[in-house]
Design a protein around this motif. Structure first.
Motif, mmCIF file in Angstrom:
data_model
loop_
_atom_site.group_PDB
_atom_site.id
_atom_site.type_symbol
_atom_site.label_atom_id
_atom_site.label_comp_id
_atom_site.label_asym_id
_atom_site.label_seq_id
_atom_site.Cartn_x
_atom_site.Cartn_y
_atom_site.Cartn_z
ATOM 1 N N ILE A 27 0.852 -1.186 0.000
ATOM 2 C CA ILE A 27 0.000 0.000 0.000
ATOM 3 C C ILE A 27 0.889 1.238 0.000
ATOM 4 C CG2 ILE A 27 -1.964 -1.098 1.162
ATOM 5 C CD1 ILE A 27 -1.097 0.309 3.747
ATOM 6 N N THR A 28 0.340 2.329 -0.524
ATOM 7 C CA THR A 28 1.056 3.609 -0.504
ATOM 8 C C THR A 28 0.376 4.540 0.476
ATOM 9 O OG1 THR A 28 1.763 3.383 -2.804
ATOM 10 C CG2 THR A 28 1.778 5.602 -1.869
ATOM 11 N N VAL A 29 1.131 4.997 1.464
ATOM 12 C CA VAL A 29 0.630 5.917 2.483
ATOM 13 C C VAL A 29 1.311 7.270 2.275
ATOM 14 C CG1 VAL A 29 0.358 6.377 4.944
ATOM 15 C CG2 VAL A 29 0.274 4.019 4.105
ATOM 16 N N THR A 30 0.512 8.303 2.154
ATOM 17 C CA THR A 30 1.033 9.646 1.899
ATOM 18 C C THR A 30 0.864 10.519 3.134
ATOM 19 O OG1 THR A 30 0.573 9.483 -0.464
ATOM 20 C CG2 THR A 30 0.764 11.700 0.455
ATOM 21 N N SER A 31 1.949 11.186 3.540
ATOM 22 C CA SER A 31 1.915 12.004 4.751
ATOM 23 C C SER A 31 2.678 13.303 4.501
ATOM 24 C CB SER A 31 2.472 11.214 5.936
ATOM 25 O OG SER A 31 2.243 11.889 7.161
ATOM 26 N N TRP A 32 3.167 13.933 5.590
ATOM 27 C CA TRP A 32 3.696 15.298 5.523
ATOM 28 C C TRP A 32 5.207 15.389 5.621
ATOM 29 C CZ3 TRP A 32 -0.094 18.878 4.576
ATOM 30 C CH2 TRP A 32 -1.418 18.466 4.813
ATOM 31 N N GLY A 33 5.891 14.267 5.782
ATOM 32 C CA GLY A 33 7.348 14.283 5.833
ATOM 33 C C GLY A 33 7.926 14.678 7.189
ATOM 34 N N GLY A 34 9.243 14.770 7.240
ATOM 35 C CA GLY A 34 9.935 15.234 8.442
ATOM 36 C C GLY A 34 9.742 14.352 9.662
ATOM 37 N N ALA A 35 9.827 14.985 10.826
ATOM 38 C CA ALA A 35 9.735 14.261 12.090
ATOM 39 C C ALA A 35 8.387 13.577 12.261
ATOM 40 C CB ALA A 35 9.973 15.230 13.248
ATOM 41 N N GLN A 216 10.421 22.773 7.667
ATOM 42 C CA GLN A 216 11.157 24.039 7.510
ATOM 43 C C GLN A 216 11.353 24.827 8.807
ATOM 44 O OE1 GLN A 216 8.680 25.077 3.721
ATOM 45 N NE2 GLN A 216 10.432 26.486 3.719
ATOM 46 N N PRO A 217 10.324 25.026 9.645
ATOM 47 C CA PRO A 217 10.508 25.896 10.818
ATOM 48 C C PRO A 217 11.689 25.536 11.720
ATOM 49 C CG PRO A 217 8.185 25.546 10.440
ATOM 50 C CD PRO A 217 8.903 24.634 9.504
ATOM 51 N N PRO A 218 11.839 24.265 12.151
ATOM 52 C CA PRO A 218 13.005 23.990 13.000
ATOM 53 C C PRO A 218 14.328 24.194 12.281
ATOM 54 C CG PRO A 218 11.845 21.953 12.447
ATOM 55 C CD PRO A 218 10.971 23.077 12.021
ATOM 56 N N GLN A 219 14.348 23.944 10.975
ATOM 57 C CA GLN A 219 15.576 24.149 10.210
ATOM 58 C C GLN A 219 15.905 25.630 10.096
ATOM 59 O OE1 GLN A 219 17.451 21.388 9.147
ATOM 60 N NE2 GLN A 219 18.973 23.040 9.033
ATOM 61 N N LEU A 220 14.873 26.447 9.914
ATOM 62 C CA LEU A 220 15.078 27.895 9.838
ATOM 63 C C LEU A 220 15.649 28.441 11.143
ATOM 64 C CD1 LEU A 220 11.757 28.850 7.997
ATOM 65 C CD2 LEU A 220 14.078 29.093 7.066
ATOM 66 N N LEU A 221 15.141 27.930 12.271
ATOM 67 C CA LEU A 221 15.682 28.339 13.575
ATOM 68 C C LEU A 221 17.115 27.845 13.736
ATOM 69 C CD1 LEU A 221 12.683 27.674 16.015
ATOM 70 C CD2 LEU A 221 13.547 29.901 15.278
ATOM 71 N N ALA A 222 17.349 26.596 13.352
ATOM 72 C CA ALA A 222 18.681 26.006 13.514
ATOM 73 C C ALA A 222 19.727 26.726 12.665
ATOM 74 C CB ALA A 222 18.638 24.522 13.152
ATOM 75 N N ASP A 223 19.321 27.158 11.483
ATOM 76 C CA ASP A 223 20.253 27.838 10.581
ATOM 77 C C ASP A 223 20.427 29.314 10.925
ATOM 78 O OD1 ASP A 223 20.528 25.478 9.222
ATOM 79 O OD2 ASP A 223 19.190 26.021 7.572
ATOM 80 N N GLY A 224 19.635 29.816 11.887
ATOM 81 C CA GLY A 224 19.738 31.214 12.267
ATOM 82 C C GLY A 224 19.091 32.173 11.275
ATOM 83 N N GLU A 225 18.288 31.638 10.356
ATOM 84 C CA GLU A 225 17.625 32.506 9.374
ATOM 85 C C GLU A 225 16.533 33.348 10.017
ATOM 86 O OE1 GLU A 225 16.677 31.347 5.367
ATOM 87 O OE2 GLU A 225 17.661 29.416 5.679
ATOM 88 N N VAL A 226 15.895 32.794 11.071
ATOM 89 C CA VAL A 226 14.858 33.527 11.795
ATOM 90 C C VAL A 226 15.063 33.314 13.284
ATOM 91 C CG1 VAL A 226 13.203 33.287 9.895
ATOM 92 C CG2 VAL A 226 13.187 31.611 11.762
ATOM 93 N N VAL A 227 14.503 34.215 14.087
ATOM 94 C CA VAL A 227 14.605 34.069 15.542
ATOM 95 C C VAL A 227 13.343 33.449 16.128
ATOM 96 C CG1 VAL A 227 16.219 35.971 15.775
ATOM 97 C CG2 VAL A 227 13.759 36.419 15.999
#
Length: 349
Positions: A27-35, A216-227
């Motif tokens: 079966i193919t299950v489609t979700s949102w990716g990431g954690a 994206q959000p945790p990566q943006l925080l980790a990369d210092g792109e946003v606070v």
């Protein structure tokens, strides 16, 4: 011999599942990716494949109804099970591109918390749309209220917000003083919509990224792109727990919502998909997911099985939910198209 599913009811609305299966079943299950998808792999996909021999192929989507609806309308359905939001479930039922869920073998809809058992989708988790910040960027104390997300004088630095009106408009109103319990009363009026966009105007220049994927959000925080950034709470929890990040969640004004299993009409492996969904709706199985990501289960019998040390990190914890609102699937089913059009025009200005 055909694959056999035996479902035995228990007084706790639990399920005992016996599922011999052919190894070639897929079966193919489609979700949102990431954690989030990783938590599904650990809690559901890997144990299910090991126990039944069924192979689970994975795909990922961004929530665009056009793709899912288009599959059904053209008869080219490649997904068997899709992780959807409540708005998708309402629209898919209304327009006939999602199958109805049979709850008779899982104790009925009353086995779930309110709002989790929809006609065309069964929820497995409660998540919170929150905002989070990098604590290393605020040595003298970080934000604590929804209003602080919009206060660029007191808490300077670039932000990231979801590129969608849902929860973004609610957050703007709450930051502008609307009580979470009254947010849809206000947003349901032209004046309320204007008020939300006017509040968004105050930080538009400070929004460096409009994110579209949950990773994206945790990566943006980790990369210092946003606070600071809006996010789904489980993604921030994962970054803290598994990557050692010094991120903090602000629960004030959070939007509580569900993720649900749905089945596109005309899926090629419906019988196998039914069995997979039934497996995940076993309280013992469902409770596993909270050990891998901080989302709460939706079956009443599963809530009791969540480890005590996990509970404080869930959106449903009393302290976290005291100033929350439940995202209205009905409101967004009625207004998503018009508000998305206005939102996109506003972004382009």
């Amino acid at each position: 011999m055909r694959t056999i599913l035996k479902v035995l009811q228990s007084s706790a609305v639990g399920l005992v599942l016996t599922m011999p299966a052919f190894a070639q079943d897929t079966i193919t299950v489609t979700s949102w990716g990431g954690a989030y998808t990783k938590s599904q792999e650990k809690a559901f996909f890997e144990p299910y494949s090991k126990e039944t021999g069924v192979k689970i192929l994975q795909d990922e989507w961004d929530g665009s109804t056009a793709k899912l609806k288009g599959m059904v309308e053209t008869g080219q359905v490649t997904w068997d099970v899709v992780d959807v939001e409540p708005g998708h479930a309402l629209q898919g039922c209304d327009e006939g591109w999602l199958d109805e869920i049979d709850y008779s073998e899982v104790g009925g809809k009353e086995a779930f918390i309110d709002g989790a058992a929809m006609d065309c989708a069964a929820a497995t988790i409660v998540f919170g749309t929150i905002y989070a910040y990098d604590a290393d960027k605020f040595a003298n104390g970080g934000p604590t209220t929804m209003a602080d997300l919009f206060d660029t004088e007191k808490f300077p630095g670039p932000r990231a917000l979801r590129k969608a009106p849902k929860t973004t408009l609610e957050f703007a109103l709450i930051a502008d003083g609307v009580k979470p319990s009254e947010v849809y009363d206000v947003l349901g009026t032209p004046e309320g919509v204007d008020r939300a966009f006017k509040k968004l105007d105050t930080i538009k220049k400070d929004v460096k990224v409009w994110w579209t994927a949950g990773a994206q959000p945790p990566q943006l925080l980790a990369d210092g792109e946003v606070v600071m950034t809006t996010a789904w709470n489980g993604r921030i929890y994962d970054a803290v727990k598994n990557s050692g990040k010094n991120f903090k969640i602000v629960w004030d004004g959070q939007g509580m919502d569900f993720n649900l299993w749905a089945q596109p009409k005309g899926a090629a492996h419906k019988e196998a998909a039914d069995k997979f969904i039934a497996y995940t709706l076993n309280p013992d199985v469902m409770a596993r997911q909270s050990q891998y990501i901080s989302y709460g289960p939706t079956l009443k019998a599963a809530i009791e099985k969540v480890p005590a040390e996990v509970l404080p990190d869930l959106p449903t914890a009393p302290e976290n939910a005291k100033n929350a609102f439940v995202v209205s699937a009905e409101f967004w089913a009625d207004h998503d198209e018009e508000l998305t059009e206005r939102f996109n025009k506003w972004l382009a200005q």
